[in-house]
Design a protein around this motif. Structure first.
Motif, PDB file in Angstrom:
ATOM      1  N   GLY A 130      15.043   1.186  -3.612  1.00 33.42           N
ATOM      2  CA  GLY A 130      15.018  -0.235  -3.253  1.00 33.42           C
ATOM      3  C   GLY A 130      14.711  -0.479  -1.783  1.00 33.42           C
ATOM      4  N   ASP A 142       5.007  10.194  -9.271  1.00 33.70           N
ATOM      5  CA  ASP A 142       4.660   9.467  -8.047  1.00 33.70           C
ATOM      6  C   ASP A 142       3.438   8.604  -8.344  1.00 33.70           C
ATOM      7  N   THR A 158      12.093   0.099   0.090  1.00 36.58           N
ATOM      8  CA  THR A 158      10.774  -0.474   0.368  1.00 36.58           C
ATOM      9  C   THR A 158      10.757  -1.969   0.041  1.00 36.58           C
ATOM     10  N   LEU A 161       0.858  -1.194   0.000  1.00 36.36           N
ATOM     11  CA  LEU A 161       0.000   0.000   0.000  1.00 36.36           C
ATOM     12  C   LEU A 161       0.894   1.244   0.000  1.00 36.36           C
ATOM     13  N   ARG A 162       0.438   2.298  -0.589  1.00 34.01           N
ATOM     14  CA  ARG A 162      -0.811   2.464  -1.277  1.00 34.01           C
ATOM     15  C   ARG A 162      -0.777   1.990  -2.730  1.00 34.01           C
ATOM     16  N   ALA A 163       0.297   2.402  -3.450  1.00 39.44           N
ATOM     17  CA  ALA A 163       0.233   2.284  -4.903  1.00 39.44           C
ATOM     18  C   ALA A 163       0.127   0.836  -5.386  1.00 39.44           C
ATOM     19  N   PRO A 165       4.511  -0.541  -7.722  1.00 38.17           N
ATOM     20  CA  PRO A 165       4.800   0.012  -9.050  1.00 38.17           C
ATOM     21  C   PRO A 165       6.235   0.475  -9.237  1.00 38.17           C
ATOM     22  N   MET A 166       6.870   0.990  -8.149  1.00 40.04           N
ATOM     23  CA  MET A 166       8.181   1.603  -8.330  1.00 40.04           C
ATOM     24  C   MET A 166       9.258   0.918  -7.482  1.00 40.04           C
ATOM     25  N   LEU A 167      10.365   0.605  -8.118  1.00 41.96           N
ATOM     26  CA  LEU A 167      11.577   0.202  -7.400  1.00 41.96           C
ATOM     27  C   LEU A 167      12.543   1.369  -7.583  1.00 41.96           C
TER      28      LEU A 167
END
Ligand code: PRP
Length: 208
Positions: free
Chosen positions: A136, A201, A138, A77-79, A131-133
Motif C-alpha cells: 500500500g 511482478d 505506493t 509508472l511503470r506498470a 496493477p498491484m496494491l
C-alpha cells in the motif's frame, strides 16, 4: 475509504489467465488492457455529469454529458502505463498526468522519481492506475500527493490487492474521499512483499 471488488465472470476469467505464469508478455498486456476496461466501467459509476438539452431526430429531450473540469487519469509508472489505454477508452476526454514511482525491493518503501500533473487539482475527480496494491506504500503516497493538490474524489483502479495493503490504505487515508476498485483481494503478502497467489511482478511481466 470505499473498497469495491468487481464480481464478474469475465473479470475472473481474464484475471486467471493473467495469473498463469505461462502467459507471455504480449498476451499479458492485452488481457490487462481488457481487464482495465471492465474495471473502468465500475470505477466510473460516480463520474460527474451534468444535464444537457439535445434534439433526437424525433423530439427534443434531455441527457447528460461529463462535467467540467474533466477527470484526470494518472497511471503510476511503470506498470500502470499498461492500464492507461484500457481506461481512456471509456474516458477519451480525460486529461492524463503521470507519476513515476518505484518500490525498494528490500525496504518495500515507495519513492517518487517523476511527477507530471497539474499543480492545482481543486474540484477534480482523479483515477489512479496501478496493477498491484501490495503493502500500500505506493498508492498511499500517490493519493496523498493528489489530495495535497486539491483532488476531491480519488478512485484507484488496481488489478489485484493484498488485504495488508487495503488495511494500510484504510488507516492512512481514513476520512479522505478515496475508492479502490479491484478484480480481487488475494490471500496475503509473502515475506518479499509479493501478493499471494498474485500474478508475480506486473511491471516485469508487461515490460521485462
Ligand atoms: C510495483 C507495482 C506497484 C507497487 C506496489 O511497482 O506496480 O506500483 O510495486 O507495491 P506497494 O503496494 O507495496 O507499494 P514497482 O516498484 O515494481 O515498479 P514498476 O511498476 O516500475 O515495475
Amino acid at each position: 475509504m470505499r473498497l469495491h471488488v468487481v464480481d464478474h465472470p469475465l473479470v475472473a476469467h481474464k484475471l486467471t489467465t493473467l495469473r498463469d505464469k505461462r502467459t507471455d508478455s504480449a498476451t499479458f498486456r492485452r488481457l490487462a488492457d481488457e481487464l482495465v476496461t471492465l474495471l473502468a466501467y465500475e470505477a466510473t459509476r460516480d463520474v460527474r455529469t451534468e444535464q444537457v438539452d439535445i434534439e433526437t431526430p424525433v423530439t427534443p429531450t434531455t441527457g447528460v454529458k461529463l462535467s467540467h473540469p474533466r477527470p484526470l487519469v494518472v497511471p503510476i509508472l511503470r506498470a500502470g502505463l499498461g492500464m492507461l489505454d484500457g481506461m481512456v477508452r471509456l474516458l477519451p476526454t480525460a486529461e492524463v498526468g503521470f507519476l513515476g514511482m518505484i518500490r525498494n525491493e528490500e525496504t518495500l518503501e515507495a519513492s517518487t522519481y517523476a511527477t507530471r500533473m497539474p499543480e492545482d487539482l481543486s474540484g477534480r475527480q482523479v483515477y489512479v492506475l496501478d496493477p498491484m496494491l501490495a503493502t500500500g506504500g505506493t498508492l498511499v503516497a500517490a493519493i496523498q500527493e493528489l489530495i495535497k493538490r486539491g483532488a476531491d474524489d480519488v478512485t484507484a483502479v488496481v488489478l489485484l490487492a493484498a488485504p495488508e495493503g487495503v488495511e494500510v490504505m484504510e488507516r492512512e487515508l481514513a476520512g479522505t474521499p478515496v475508492t479502490v476498485v479491484t478484480a480481487s483481494v488475494d490471500e496475503r503478502l509473502n515475506e518479499n512483499g509479493y501478493i499471494v497467489p498474485g500474478l508475480g511482478d506486473a511491471g516485469d511481466r508487461m515490460y521485462g
